[in-house]
Design an enzyme around this catalytic site. Structure first.
Site, short mmCIF file in Angstrom:
data_model
loop_
_atom_site.label_atom_id
_atom_site.label_comp_id
_atom_site.label_asym_id
_atom_site.label_seq_id
_atom_site.Cartn_x
_atom_site.Cartn_y
_atom_site.Cartn_z
N GLY A 80 10.25 -19.22 -6.63
CA GLY A 80 9.26 -20.19 -6.17
C GLY A 80 9.82 -21.19 -5.18
N SER A 81 11.04 -21.65 -5.43
CA SER A 81 11.63 -22.67 -4.54
C SER A 81 11.79 -22.13 -3.13
CB SER A 81 13.00 -23.12 -5.08
OG SER A 81 12.87 -23.67 -6.36
N ASN A 91 3.11 -28.65 -12.82
CA ASN A 91 4.02 -28.09 -13.81
C ASN A 91 4.31 -29.02 -14.97
OD1 ASN A 91 5.25 -29.18 -11.31
ND2 ASN A 91 7.13 -29.15 -12.53
N GLN A 140 2.74 -22.23 -11.25
CA GLN A 140 2.26 -22.38 -12.63
C GLN A 140 0.91 -21.68 -12.86
OE1 GLN A 140 3.69 -23.89 -15.33
NE2 GLN A 140 5.54 -24.39 -14.20
N SER A 181 6.41 -17.34 -8.61
CA SER A 181 7.73 -17.04 -9.19
C SER A 181 7.59 -16.21 -10.45
CB SER A 181 8.43 -18.36 -9.52
OG SER A 181 9.65 -18.10 -10.16
N HIS A 232 9.52 -15.62 -13.08
CA HIS A 232 9.95 -16.06 -14.43
C HIS A 232 8.99 -17.03 -15.10
CE1 HIS A 232 11.87 -20.17 -13.89
NE2 HIS A 232 11.82 -19.80 -12.63
N THR A 245 19.42 -7.30 1.23
CA THR A 245 18.97 -6.13 0.48
C THR A 245 18.07 -6.58 -0.67
OG1 THR A 245 21.01 -5.03 1.07
CG2 THR A 245 19.77 -4.10 -0.79
N CYS A 272 15.03 -34.92 -15.61
CA CYS A 272 16.35 -35.43 -15.99
C CYS A 272 17.38 -34.32 -15.92
CB CYS A 272 16.31 -36.05 -17.37
SG CYS A 272 15.64 -34.96 -18.61
#
Ligand SMILES: *Cc1c(COP(=O)(O)O)cnc(C)c1O
Length: 394
Positions: free
Chosen positions: A69-70, A150, A178, A198, A200, A236, A323
């Site tokens: 996602g980033s 999120n 999300q 993303s 995950h 790749t 944090c």
């Protein structure tokens, strides 16, 4: 153990693990190689592209695979900025409660001379389309607003915002990390030009995601090198990861309505139960939120202590605050919806999974109530509040 931090990451589904291990064993060829083994890997890649595109209503060629996602957020925003720069348009609109992948990219652009407008988020955690409309200028090259937050789970009026951008001829990107796999998303109906996702976050593997960009939109490369991904993302391809991402997304999409119905029921029971704790408040709109998201503030306690004690009781959650660096800054999202520092510190995000049971919901309510009461019993802030030396906010 109850895992209630699915907004941070999800456990891979069995079908995604099966797909991934099979591909690791059998499809380890380089998709750019011309011999049969390479071409088989290429087929896996293109089938995954078709399947993913179908789920969000896109064309396969509009999907670019990324490392997550980033990367997709970075590429979408930097590409739109580059196109804008070429046309002399250097104004970007976003919101104060975006993910850091968006906010930090916008900060970088600000240093390069872009003018960034971060819209205020209302107390309910929802952006008003009319405010997006008012913020658009002649030199606006991009609007980037997340599909669902999120931390507090609020779902944004993406379709309306997209329609406004289209009418004004401004590119519209949404961080849908999300949302994808959890609520229905269709890039056509939702008027989306670019979208980040993303794997995950929907029971696929980490380190893989995708960027949707509507046909005709110019993408700039973040990574230079070979001609993979139509020359827009060198390197790749992560074939096993991409195959597993497609398997996870297909599964999430097929079970979406059923999963959401169950999670909404469990979520609402959790909200009802936690509301019984005095001087507490739900963060974000009660209804226009992700099926799995519950986020509360409890006055007079610290979120970090709450998390550690819940962990002792076998409940894994998050304080919702950024944090990661060990800083004690309260969450920028909670500050954006108007929570003051002290209150924002006492936050708890529970992001439940599809398989949560009623017994687990009861256990969470019992444990959180116990821990909050215990922490308040020796909190100096709570003592001042009870003694009337300080005023309750919640
Ligand atoms: C998790 C998340 C990201 C980052 O995705 P990665 O694949 O971990 O890089 C971006 N945006 C939102 C809203 C997220 O929840």
């Amino acid at each position: 153990m109850i895992y209630a931090d699915n907004a941070a990451t999800t456990k891979m589904s069995e079908s995604a693990i099966h797909t991934m291990t099979t591909l690791l064993n059998e499809s380890w060829g380089n998709p750019s190689s011309l011999y049969l083994h390479g071409q088989k890997a290429k087929e896996v890649l293109e089938k995954a592209r078709e399947e993913i595109a179908a789920v969000i209503g896109a064309q396969p060629r509009e999907i670019t695979f990324t490392s997550g996602g980033s990367e997709a957020d970075n590429q979408a925003i930097l590409s739109a900025a580059e196109s804008g720069r070429l046309k002399g348009k250097r104004h970007i609109i976003s919101t104060a409660f975006e993910h850091h992948a968006v906010l930090h990219t916008l900060n970088k652009l600000k240093k390069q001379g872009f003018d960034i407008t971060l819209l205020d988020v209302h107390e309910n955690g929802i952006i008003l389309p009319s405010e997006v409309k008012e913020a658009i200028r002649e030199d606006t090259c991009l609007v980037t607003i997340m599909y669902a937050n999120n931390e507090i789970g609020t779902i944004q009026p993406i379709r309306e915002i997209g329609a406004i951008c289209r009418e004004r001829n401004v590119l519209f990107h949404t961080d849908a990390v999300q949302a994808i796999g959890h609520i229905p998303v269709n890039v056509g109906e939702d008027n989306i030009d670019m979208l980040s996702s993303s794997a995950h976050k929907f029971h696929g593997p980490k380190g893989v995601g995708f960027l949707y960009s509507r046909k005709g939109i110019r993408l700039s490369n973040l990574i230079e090198g070979g001609a993979q991904e139509r020359g827009k993302r060198a390197g790749t391809e992560n074939v096993p990861g991409i195959g597993a991402m497609a398997a996870a997304l297909k599964e999430a999409n097929a079970n979406m309505a059923e999963n959401a119905a169950h999670m909404i029921q469990m979520r609402d029971k959790l909200i009802e139960g936690l509301r019984q704790i005095p001087h507490s408040a739900l963060n974000g709109d009660e209804h226009q939120r992700l099926p799995g998201n519950v986020n509360f503030c409890f006055e007079g306690i610290e979120g970090e202590s709450l998390l550690l004690l819940l962990d002792d009781k076998g409940i894994q959650a998050s304080s919702g605050s950024a944090c990661t660096s060990g800083s004690l800054d309260p969450s920028h999202v909670l500050l954006a919806i108007g929570r003051v520092h002290d209150v924002a510190h006492g936050s708890l995000r529970l992001s439940i999974g599809e398989d949560i049971t009623q017994a687990e919901v009861d256990e969470i309510i019992r444990s959180v109530t116990e821990v909050v009461t215990y922490l308040r019993s020796f909190s100096p802030i709570w003592r001042d509040l009870m003694a009337g030396k300080k005023e309750f906010i919640l």
